[in-house]
Design an enzyme around this catalytic site. Structure first.
Site, PDB file in Angstrom:
ATOM      1  N   SER A 127       8.585 -14.618   6.388  1.00 26.22           N
ATOM      2  CA  SER A 127       8.317 -13.113   5.147  1.00 26.22           C
ATOM      3  C   SER A 127       7.914 -12.379   6.014  1.00 26.22           C
ATOM      4  CB  SER A 127       7.527 -13.702   4.161  1.00 26.22           C
ATOM      5  OG  SER A 127       7.663 -12.485   2.943  1.00 26.22           O
ATOM      6  N   ARG A 128       9.219 -11.062   5.457  1.00 28.29           N
ATOM      7  CA  ARG A 128       8.881  -9.784   6.700  1.00 28.29           C
ATOM      8  C   ARG A 128       8.335  -8.972   5.975  1.00 28.29           C
ATOM      9  NH1 ARG A 128      14.480 -11.211   7.551  1.00 28.29           N
ATOM     10  NH2 ARG A 128      14.071 -12.379   9.850  1.00 28.29           N
ATOM     11  N   VAL A 129       7.568  -9.433   4.626  1.00 28.48           N
ATOM     12  CA  VAL A 129       7.070  -8.573   3.649  1.00 28.48           C
ATOM     13  C   VAL A 129       5.748  -9.183   3.517  1.00 28.48           C
ATOM     14  CG1 VAL A 129       6.536  -7.503   1.867  1.00 28.48           C
ATOM     15  CG2 VAL A 129       8.752  -8.093   2.605  1.00 28.48           C
ATOM     16  N   ASP A 134      14.818 -10.467   4.391  1.00 27.15           N
ATOM     17  CA  ASP A 134      13.386  -9.861   4.520  1.00 27.15           C
ATOM     18  C   ASP A 134      12.992 -10.634   4.597  1.00 27.15           C
ATOM     19  OD1 ASP A 134      13.951  -6.928   3.518  1.00 27.15           O
ATOM     20  OD2 ASP A 134      13.991  -7.953   1.527  1.00 27.15           O
TER      21      ASP A 134
END
Length: 508
Positions: free
Chosen positions: A370-372, A345
């Site tokens: 950061s894909r969150v 992620d």
């Protein structure tokens, strides 16, 4: 592959196989036909399943193995011990279980091998539970979106690439650029902040001296009591290196499934892929991209998919993964790095050039992500770090023009100067993770221009002065800010006033 005494035993072997077939017991009993390099080929065992445990009877007792290649008339089994006493003609039986390892709180503070056997000389470990080494990942309905922050204590990460509990964030970069240092600081921060997160560190083919130094450091920092270390050395068989991350994940899953939180550090998956390739070639299975399910992508995807934030119905526990991958000459687009990037992620990319410039941690603001993101960021840090990543990326682009200072307009000059101060601020000494209030106060001071008149060389001194004054004079306010809630206007005014006062002592 070496065939051990196959010619001398060929008649006996034929007789053993004929007897086995005559007894119609081929479902649960087999005979070794070839052995070498830690791999045994077995005729029979028709009912064996993938990763099922096998017991090979030798003159010196039982040697355990697990089935990895399932073919029409034979099985490729990987030995979990030495192949010195295993010879062609030996009887093999199904144990009736898949590969399991000891799990539970009894492992905390210990150094173990991938089978849960102690390596630290502190006596035997008696656990009440075992966990499956190979286990299906939790389904979509059993998961919850990542929303709780997992603070690393590293300002550059918590501000720009925040990690949440249940996330999988890759740490990638060349050799000796500080990848393991980030993981260790994150472990130390869990103890420092009393988060209750259990650390599981798996060393795959690492020098044993390095692991010993790590254990000493973790004891010194008071972290070892909430840490499990699964260790394998370069001289260990490929089967142990292959099993290590799966076994460690089973140990971490115990805490996740019991409403707790665990942090998994895989150091590193490049060596894991090499060990798997070695085993694949010995088992004569294609180790390449096209060979699903025997390929390296599947090797790492089924491992990392086990990290998750569980739904409330399942207890809301979490397992966070920080896999480490080593690149060659910064090639982020190579086979293994692109595989793991597509599974995780987000990634934290360590830049070699920055490292040698003395910017440590050497995190690339442009290639890291950061894909969150903000969903798992502490509100306090989020409130002051909004334009940090963009500002830093723009500064790195403009930095090459800094030498032509006289030709630049005032806005660009001020952007470069702010970027230089920001870069200096984000430098952080290893083993010194920062708490939430320290990060918020530091970022607020620089991003609001309060340190603009402080020379770049004195930024760290000004930062220390600011934090010392805040803690000395306003301890209660800082403790409130440390809880992570958005800071009130009064607290921001307090930081503003203290920062302005602290900066005066360091102005040129």
């Amino acid at each position: 592959m070496a065939d051990i005494a196959i010619t001398e035993l060929s008649q006996e072997l034929r007789a053993a196989i004929a007897g086995l077939e005559a007894s119609e017991n081929l479902d649960s009993v087999g005979v070794v036909t070839k052995v070498g390099d830690g791999v045994a080929w077995v005729h029979g065992l028709r009912s064996a399943g993938f990763s099922e445990m096998l017991e090979i009877e030798t003159k010196d007792g039982i040697v355990e193995a697990f089935a990895l290649n399932l073919m029409e008339d034979e099985i490729g089994a990987v030995l979990l011990g030495s192949d010195a006493h295993v010879s062609a003609g030996a009887t093999v039986r199904l144990k009736g279980t898949t590969l399991e390892v000891p799990v539970g709180p009894e492992l905390l503070g210990r150094v173990v091998d991938p089978l849960g056997r102690p390596l630290d000389g502190a006596g035997p470990i008696k656990t009440k539970a075992t966990g499956l080494v190979e286990r299906e990942a939790i389904g979509v309905m059993g998961r919850k979106s990542v929303h709780e922050p997992l603070m690393t204590g590293i300002m550059a990460i918590d501000a720009m690439f925040p990690i949440g509990r249940g996330q999988r964030e890759l740490i990638i970069g060349d050799r000796q650029t500080g990848k393991t240092a980030i993981a260790i600081d994150t472990m130390i921060n869990q103890a420092k902040q009393k988060t209750g997160v259990v650390n599981v560190y798996v060393a795959i083919g690492q020098k044993l001296s390095k692991i010993a130094r790590l254990v000493d450091r973790l004891k010194q920092e008071g972290v070892m009591d909430q840490t499990i270390i699964v260790a394998t050395g370069p001289s260990d068989p490929a089967s142990m290196l292959y099993l290590a991350p799966y076994a460690a994940t089973a140990m971490g899953e115990y805490f996740r499934d019991n409403k707790q939180h665990a942090l998994m550090i895989y150091d590193d998956l490049t060596k894991h892929a090499v060990a798997y390739r070695q085993m694949s070639l010995l088992l004569r299975r294609p180790p390449g991209r096209e060979a699903f399910p025997g390929d390296v992508f599947y090797l790492h995807s089924r491992l990392l998919e086990r990290s998750a934030k569980l739904s409330d119905d399942l207890g809301a526990g979490s397992l966070t993964a920080l896999p480490i991958i080593e690149t060659q000459a910064g090639d982020i687009s190579a086979y293994i790095p692109t595989n793991v990037i597509s599974i995780t992620d987000g990634q934290i990319f360590m830049e070699t050039d920055l490292f040698y410039q003395g910017i440590r941690p050497a995190i690339s603001a442009g290639l890291s992500v950061s894909r969150v993101g903000g969903a798992a960021q502490t509100k306090a840090v989020k409130s002051v770090s909004g334009h940090l990543k963009l500002g830093l990326s723009q500064f790195r682009e403009l930095a090459s023009f800094a030498q032509f200072g006289s030709d630049l307009d005032e806005e660009t000059k001020s952007q470069i100067e702010r970027g230089q101060r920001l870069t200096e601020l984000l430098k952080q000494v290893q083993y010194q993770p920062m708490s939430v209030w320290e990060q918020v106060a530091s970022m607020y001071a620089v991003s609001n221009g309060l340190f603009d008149k402080v020379s770049v060389a004195k930024i760290k001194d000004a930062q220390i002065a600011l934090l010392t004054r805040l803690w000395t004079d306003h301890k209660d306010d800082m403790r409130t800010l440390d809880k992570g809630d958005k800071p009130s206007d009064d607290v921001l005014k307090l930081i503003h006033k203290t920062a302005a006062s602290a900066a005066k002592g360091f102005e040129d």
